[in-house]
Scaffold this active site. Structure first.
Site, mmCIF file in Angstrom:
data_model
loop_
_atom_site.group_PDB
_atom_site.id
_atom_site.type_symbol
_atom_site.label_atom_id
_atom_site.label_comp_id
_atom_site.label_asym_id
_atom_site.label_seq_id
_atom_site.Cartn_x
_atom_site.Cartn_y
_atom_site.Cartn_z
ATOM 1 C CB VAL A 75 -1.092 -0.030 1.220
ATOM 2 C CG1 VAL A 75 -0.434 -0.006 2.602
ATOM 3 C CG2 VAL A 75 -2.142 1.069 1.162
ATOM 4 N N GLY A 76 2.027 1.115 0.676
ATOM 5 C CA GLY A 76 2.939 2.143 0.745
ATOM 6 C C GLY A 76 3.694 2.412 -0.775
ATOM 7 C CB SER A 212 2.087 7.517 4.197
ATOM 8 O OG SER A 212 1.760 9.041 4.100
ATOM 9 C CB ILE A 238 2.471 -0.348 11.968
ATOM 10 C CG1 ILE A 238 1.236 0.466 12.245
ATOM 11 C CG2 ILE A 238 2.264 -1.673 13.282
ATOM 12 C CD1 ILE A 238 -0.196 -0.049 11.960
ATOM 13 N NE ARG A 240 7.028 1.792 3.784
ATOM 14 C CZ ARG A 240 5.946 1.276 3.567
ATOM 15 N NH1 ARG A 240 5.551 0.522 4.937
ATOM 16 N NH2 ARG A 240 5.477 0.886 2.715
ATOM 17 C CG ASP A 264 5.992 -5.082 11.338
ATOM 18 O OD1 ASP A 264 6.584 -6.273 11.366
ATOM 19 O OD2 ASP A 264 4.926 -4.979 10.377
ATOM 20 C CG HIS A 288 7.838 -4.121 6.768
ATOM 21 N ND1 HIS A 288 7.998 -3.201 6.247
ATOM 22 C CD2 HIS A 288 6.347 -4.137 6.527
ATOM 23 C CE1 HIS A 288 7.104 -2.332 5.913
ATOM 24 N NE2 HIS A 288 5.920 -3.053 5.883
ATOM 25 C CB ILE A 289 5.652 -9.877 9.675
ATOM 26 C CG1 ILE A 289 5.940 -9.757 11.018
ATOM 27 C CG2 ILE A 289 6.663 -10.658 8.989
ATOM 28 C CD1 ILE A 289 5.871 -10.941 11.904
ATOM 29 C CB SER A 291 0.630 -6.941 5.396
ATOM 30 O OG SER A 291 1.698 -7.056 4.653
#
Ligand SMILES: O=C(O)C(=O)CO
Length: 321
Positions: A75-76, A212, A238, A240, A264, A288-289, A291
């Site tokens: 999404v980013g 964001s 969660i 960046r 994350d 970074h999990i 999603s």
């Protein structure tokens, strides 16, 4: 037409692409080396990439005039040079909505595991059979209750609103919620309030960064911000890694300026295993999990594939950025 795919993707998604295009696949679960990407992208029509792939001017230059679409399984889109893409008429596809619930749930998980010291407790349980005293012994005496705490979400645009909204609903039974966002409808629909950034920092028990990454959020959680937080505050990220000054965070955690952090996302990703943040008991780091449930990652990949196909076949992408 020819496309580059920068990671092993589920075979169902790959089959769909193979039926339509000549696919140049980086057949690995590891990040594609930059030089390989720059070489593979030459004279390709489309690119299916991940947030770990920096799609900057150099990559776009290497692609040349044929490149029509960059479709990211995320999404980013902060890893993509959007203005260069716009100038070159390259469409960008992304994957909103499908990851909202999984990411919000993960934030709740990080919030609980950090505040209730679940990871630390697990390590202690493996190390010693006196863990029943965990909560009583001096070293481990404090955990934060989540109930009735003030919780803050730093949210700043449509994309992060979605995760923020679901997050608010998930934690509604725990906490009062505050939103860093000027939006009346939002306040009324979710019973949340607007507060200024300094007020949020000062008054919150939990601060969750869902924003964001852009110029206005770059390093916004720095020494000054941590100093304003309560000593008992828990910080969860969660969004960046770039929204945090990691040296300042390490300093704040090691000197108990704040109580704990659940991250994350980091800079860089993956975070080197010898990074100082890994030495801290009051910092939970995941790779970074947010999603990364099977259903969500599959849906993200299928949406990204659909975006790429539509762009290259001159149809409207289901999710064009
Ligand atoms: O899709 C994104 O941008 C993510 O950060 C996934 O967790």
């Amino acid at each position: 037409m020819e496309v580059v795919v920068t990671r092993n993707i589920p075979s169902a998604a790959l089959n769909v692409l193979n039926k339509r295009f000549k696919v140049d696949l980086w057949q690995s679960d590891d990040i594609i080396p930059r030089e390989t990407l720059i070489s593979k992208i030459k004279a390709k029509d489309g690119l299916l990439c991940l947030l770990t792939d920096k799609i900057d001017k150099e990559v776009l230059d290497s692609a040349g005039d044929r490149l029509q679409a960059v479709s990211t399984i995320s999404v980013g889109v902060d890893h993509i040079n959007r203005s260069e893409c716009t100038m070159r008429g390259i469409k960008i596809g992304y994957t909103p909505e499908v990851l909202t619930a999984a990411t919000a749930e993960f934030a709740v998980g990080l919030l609980l595991s950090t505040s209730r010291r679940i990871v630390e407790g697990t390590h202690a349980a493996k190390r010693s059979n006196s863990v029943c005293f965990f909560i009583l012994c001096q070293k481990y005496k404090v955990t934060n209750d989540v109930t009735a705490c003030v919780l803050v979400l730093l949210v700043d645009d449509k994309t992060t609103d979605r995760v923020g909204t679901i997050l608010i609903l998930r934690i509604a039974n725990f906490s009062h919620s505050y939103f860093f966002k000027k939006d009346k409808a939002f306040e009324e629909n979710l019973w949340v309030h607007f507060a200024s950034f300094p007020d949020l920092l000062r008054e919150s028990d939990f601060i969750i960064s869902c924003c964001s990454f852009n110029q206005s959020t770059d390093g916004v959680f720095d020494k000054e911000a941590f100093k304003q937080m309560k000593n008992s505050a828990i910080f969860v990220n969660i969004a960046r890694g770039g929204v945090v000054n990691q040296d300042d965070l390490y300093d704040a955690l090691s000197r108990n300026v704040i109580r704990g952090a659940g991250l994350d996302v980091t800079t860089p990703e993956p975070l080197p295993t010898d990074h100082p943040l890994f030495t801290l008991d009051n910092c939970v780091v995941t790779p970074h999990i947010g999603s990364a449930s099977e259903k969500t990652r599959t849906e993200m990949t299928m949406l990204a594939v659909e975006n790429l196909i539509c762009a290259l076949e001159n149809r409207a992408m289901p999710a064009q950025y």
